[in-house]
Design a protein around this motif. Structure first.
Motif, mmCIF file in Angstrom:
data_model
loop_
_atom_site.group_PDB
_atom_site.id
_atom_site.type_symbol
_atom_site.label_atom_id
_atom_site.label_comp_id
_atom_site.label_asym_id
_atom_site.label_seq_id
_atom_site.Cartn_x
_atom_site.Cartn_y
_atom_site.Cartn_z
ATOM 1 N N ALA A 1 -2.808 -6.867 -11.793
ATOM 2 C CA ALA A 1 -1.393 -7.028 -11.455
ATOM 3 C C ALA A 1 -1.219 -7.345 -9.973
ATOM 4 C CB ALA A 1 -0.614 -5.765 -11.824
ATOM 5 N N LEU A 2 -1.993 -6.683 -9.124
ATOM 6 C CA LEU A 2 -1.933 -6.959 -7.687
ATOM 7 C C LEU A 2 -2.504 -8.333 -7.362
ATOM 8 C CD1 LEU A 2 -3.027 -3.457 -6.347
ATOM 9 C CD2 LEU A 2 -0.827 -4.548 -5.890
ATOM 10 N N GLU A 3 -3.606 -8.665 -7.979
ATOM 11 C CA GLU A 3 -4.267 -9.943 -7.707
ATOM 12 C C GLU A 3 -3.401 -11.133 -8.088
ATOM 13 O OE1 GLU A 3 -8.745 -8.123 -8.533
ATOM 14 O OE2 GLU A 3 -7.744 -9.366 -10.040
ATOM 15 N N THR A 4 -2.651 -10.996 -9.162
ATOM 16 C CA THR A 4 -1.857 -12.121 -9.678
ATOM 17 C C THR A 4 -0.397 -12.058 -9.247
ATOM 18 O OG1 THR A 4 -1.422 -10.912 -11.748
ATOM 19 C CG2 THR A 4 -3.375 -12.341 -11.689
ATOM 20 N N GLY A 5 -0.028 -11.013 -8.480
ATOM 21 C CA GLY A 5 1.363 -10.889 -8.052
ATOM 22 C C GLY A 5 2.309 -10.616 -9.210
ATOM 23 N N ARG A 6 1.815 -9.916 -10.211
ATOM 24 C CA ARG A 6 2.623 -9.658 -11.388
ATOM 25 C C ARG A 6 3.858 -8.835 -11.052
ATOM 26 N NH1 ARG A 6 -1.273 -7.358 -15.711
ATOM 27 N NH2 ARG A 6 -0.084 -5.458 -15.380
ATOM 28 N N GLU A 7 4.908 -9.012 -11.821
ATOM 29 C CA GLU A 7 6.180 -8.350 -11.543
ATOM 30 C C GLU A 7 6.081 -6.834 -11.607
ATOM 31 O OE1 GLU A 7 10.513 -8.563 -13.609
ATOM 32 O OE2 GLU A 7 9.550 -10.493 -13.192
ATOM 33 N N MET B 1 5.548 -5.244 -1.851
ATOM 34 C CA MET B 1 4.217 -4.651 -1.751
ATOM 35 C C MET B 1 3.200 -5.738 -1.489
ATOM 36 S SD MET B 1 2.123 -2.477 -4.603
ATOM 37 C CE MET B 1 3.222 -1.096 -4.450
ATOM 38 N N THR B 2 2.394 -5.570 -0.471
ATOM 39 C CA THR B 2 1.347 -6.517 -0.156
ATOM 40 C C THR B 2 0.025 -5.790 -0.078
ATOM 41 O OG1 THR B 2 1.691 -6.229 2.218
ATOM 42 C CG2 THR B 2 2.901 -8.012 1.138
ATOM 43 N N ALA B 3 -1.005 -6.413 -0.598
ATOM 44 C CA ALA B 3 -2.335 -5.812 -0.545
ATOM 45 C C ALA B 3 -3.366 -6.898 -0.711
ATOM 46 C CB ALA B 3 -2.493 -4.764 -1.641
ATOM 47 N N SER B 4 -4.469 -6.780 0.011
ATOM 48 C CA SER B 4 -5.576 -7.721 -0.119
ATOM 49 C C SER B 4 -6.422 -7.306 -1.312
ATOM 50 C CB SER B 4 -6.419 -7.716 1.161
ATOM 51 O OG SER B 4 -7.572 -8.512 0.984
ATOM 52 N N VAL B 5 -6.546 -8.210 -2.259
ATOM 53 C CA VAL B 5 -7.320 -7.902 -3.459
ATOM 54 C C VAL B 5 -8.261 -9.069 -3.742
ATOM 55 C CG1 VAL B 5 -5.601 -6.408 -4.514
ATOM 56 C CG2 VAL B 5 -5.470 -8.844 -4.910
ATOM 57 N N LEU C 1 4.956 -0.895 -10.136
ATOM 58 C CA LEU C 1 4.972 0.157 -11.154
ATOM 59 C C LEU C 1 3.560 0.608 -11.488
ATOM 60 C CD1 LEU C 1 6.867 1.778 -13.019
ATOM 61 C CD2 LEU C 1 6.538 -0.015 -14.737
ATOM 62 N N ARG C 2 2.648 -0.342 -11.662
ATOM 63 C CA ARG C 2 1.269 -0.002 -12.000
ATOM 64 C C ARG C 2 0.616 0.815 -10.877
ATOM 65 N NH1 ARG C 2 2.231 -0.399 -16.476
ATOM 66 N NH2 ARG C 2 1.479 -1.905 -18.013
ATOM 67 N N VAL C 3 0.854 0.427 -9.633
ATOM 68 C CA VAL C 3 0.261 1.143 -8.503
ATOM 69 C C VAL C 3 0.728 2.594 -8.479
ATOM 70 C CG1 VAL C 3 0.294 1.321 -5.983
ATOM 71 C CG2 VAL C 3 -0.210 -0.868 -7.073
ATOM 72 N N LEU C 4 2.009 2.810 -8.747
ATOM 73 C CA LEU C 4 2.539 4.168 -8.757
ATOM 74 C C LEU C 4 1.990 4.968 -9.940
ATOM 75 C CD1 LEU C 4 6.268 3.359 -7.930
ATOM 76 C CD2 LEU C 4 4.563 4.317 -6.367
ATOM 77 N N GLN C 5 1.846 4.302 -11.070
ATOM 78 C CA GLN C 5 1.368 4.989 -12.272
ATOM 79 C C GLN C 5 -0.097 5.372 -12.182
ATOM 80 O OE1 GLN C 5 2.575 1.781 -14.962
ATOM 81 N NE2 GLN C 5 3.827 3.242 -16.126
ATOM 82 N N VAL C 6 -0.914 4.533 -11.517
ATOM 83 C CA VAL C 6 -2.355 4.672 -11.674
ATOM 84 C C VAL C 6 -2.884 5.965 -11.058
ATOM 85 C CG1 VAL C 6 -3.086 3.380 -9.595
ATOM 86 C CG2 VAL C 6 -4.508 3.358 -11.666
ATOM 87 N N LYS C 7 -2.347 6.398 -9.917
ATOM 88 C CA LYS C 7 -2.844 7.660 -9.345
ATOM 89 C C LYS C 7 -2.380 8.853 -10.173
ATOM 90 C CE LYS C 7 -2.860 10.688 -5.275
ATOM 91 N NZ LYS C 7 -2.023 11.803 -5.729
ATOM 92 N N ALA C 8 -1.143 8.798 -10.670
ATOM 93 C CA ALA C 8 -0.656 9.897 -11.514
ATOM 94 C C ALA C 8 -1.524 10.034 -12.761
ATOM 95 C CB ALA C 8 0.804 9.664 -11.893
#
Length: 389
Positions: A305-311, A1-5, A315-322
């Motif tokens: 988590a995205l900004e720091t490249g956390r492991e 997963m890649t994203a500009s943050v 999972l967090r990205v999938l959880q957050v919208k739900a």
């Protein structure tokens, strides 16, 4: 997963500009957009003129160069005032993520300048909310052009956007599950079916679109043939899910604010007590606020988590919208109950937020699909079955 943050808040100038646009344009237009089901063109044009549609575009094409945290705050603030405007902008930013990675420089520059509105065109009649399984086709012609045929079920800003990030089956059988294209608005063979007369987000222009022999140059392909799913999962999905969470947070937080204002200002003539003076009312309000603040904290952690490249970033990205979809639906429902008959009137704006909040549950990936994805990732399974890749 890649994203500009980034971990910065909007520049003070951007915040001041957004404050002014909200006060002068977006808030005054919100009720009219909802009532009439009209696209919020005035609001979108004002945001474009202020440079906010190019906020996520790279500085090398004249954009703001901002990352996901900054953009999420903008979407949150827009959603608090006008859900339709926020959704249009959200989808534009999600499309921009793909265009920034794989699109032509002239389109990137136009987005940065506020002269180009884009959106995603993924969901199809044949596969519904399973955006990862397109049924529309791409066929190479003898002249080097590509023919696109598809029935898209819902496309935000349909007929209003300047381009569509379009999914199809690959040109070459077996190349991969999906290929992405940048389709200009006004392409011959591109049509829109009907108007959108929905429960909520009534001005977001979400309508079915059909491609019947739409011809695009081979260079309209974004990334490699068959690599569209990887691009969608890596470049689009983080932006789409996180910004949806910010959208839901804006709805929930504004509902809490409006409910608190109503409970504080409204008094019972025969006792002189305000509605907030009842312990049961305060408890219900506290539950709404706590759920909203929990979502805010979870969204902040997802961005970190995205900004720091956390492991656990995926999972967090999938959880957050739900989490966000359920929170917004429950909090706006709670605000409607807490404010009683007054909430059913248009003046408070609560019933509009209640209706707008329902979209997140059914917008692909749906809450049910996200729960399945979370379960798969958390137990070591791949996000999608190989059959869907």
């Amino acid at each position: 997963m890649t994203a500009s943050v980034d971990n910065a808040r909007p520049d003070s100038d951007d915040s001041t500009t957004l404050d002014t646009l909200i006060d002068d344009v977006i808030r005054p237009q919100a009720a009219l957009v909802d009532r009439d089901g009209t696209f919020p063109r005035q609001s979108v044009d004002a945001l474009a003129a202020a440079g906010l549609l190019g906020l996520a575009s790279s500085t090398d094409v004249g954009g703001g160069g901002k990352g996901m945290r900054t953009v999420a705050e903008v979407v949150e603030r827009l959603a608090a005032e006008c859900g339709s405007t926020a959704m249009v902008v959200l989808m534009h930013y999600a499309a921009t993520a793909v265009i920034e990675a794989h699109g032509p420089r002239e389109v990137r520059s136009a987005i940065a300048a506020g002269d180009h509105l884009s959106t995603l065109a993924f969901s199809e009649f044949g596969s519904r909310s399973h955006f990862w399984s397109p049924t529309g086709t791409a066929t190479a012609g003898d002249d080097g052009a590509v023919r696109l045929d598809a029935r898209k079920s819902w496309v935000t800003s349909a007929g209003e956007a300047d381009s569509y990030v379009w999914s199809s089956l690959p040109l070459a059988p077996g190349a991969g599950p999906m290929t992405l294209w940048l389709v200009p608005a006004g392409s011959s063979g591109l049509s829109i079916a009907g108007d959108f007369d929905g429960l909520g987000l009534r001005g977001n222009g979400s309508r079915p679109m059909t491609a019947d022999g739409v011809r695009v140059p081979a260079g309209a392909m974004m990334a490699a043939d068959g690599a569209g799913l990887d691009t969608a999962l890596g470049a689009v999905l983080p932006w789409f899910l996180v910004l949806n969470a910010a959208f839901c947070l804006g709805l929930a937080d504004s509902a809490v604010t409006e409910a608190g204002r109503h409970l504080t200002r409204t008094t019972l003539t025969h006792t002189g007590a305000a509605l907030r003076d009842a312990p049961v009312t305060r408890r219900a309000f506290a539950q709404m606020k706590t759920r909203t603040d929990t979502l805010r904290a979870f969204l902040g952690d997802t961005l970190t988590a995205l900004e720091t490249g956390r492991e656990d970033a995926m999972l967090r990205v999938l959880q957050v919208k739900a989490l966000a979809g359920e929170t917004a639906a429950d909090v706006t429902d709670g605000a409607m109950q807490l404010c009683g008959g007054s909430a059913f009137r248009k003046e408070l704006g609560l019933e509009r937020r209640f209706r707008d909040s329902r979209a997140a549950r059914v917008m692909a990936p749906t809450t049910d699909a996200l729960h399945d994805f979370v379960g798969r990732v958390a137990t070591g399974l791949p996000l999608l079955d190989e059959a869907n890749r």
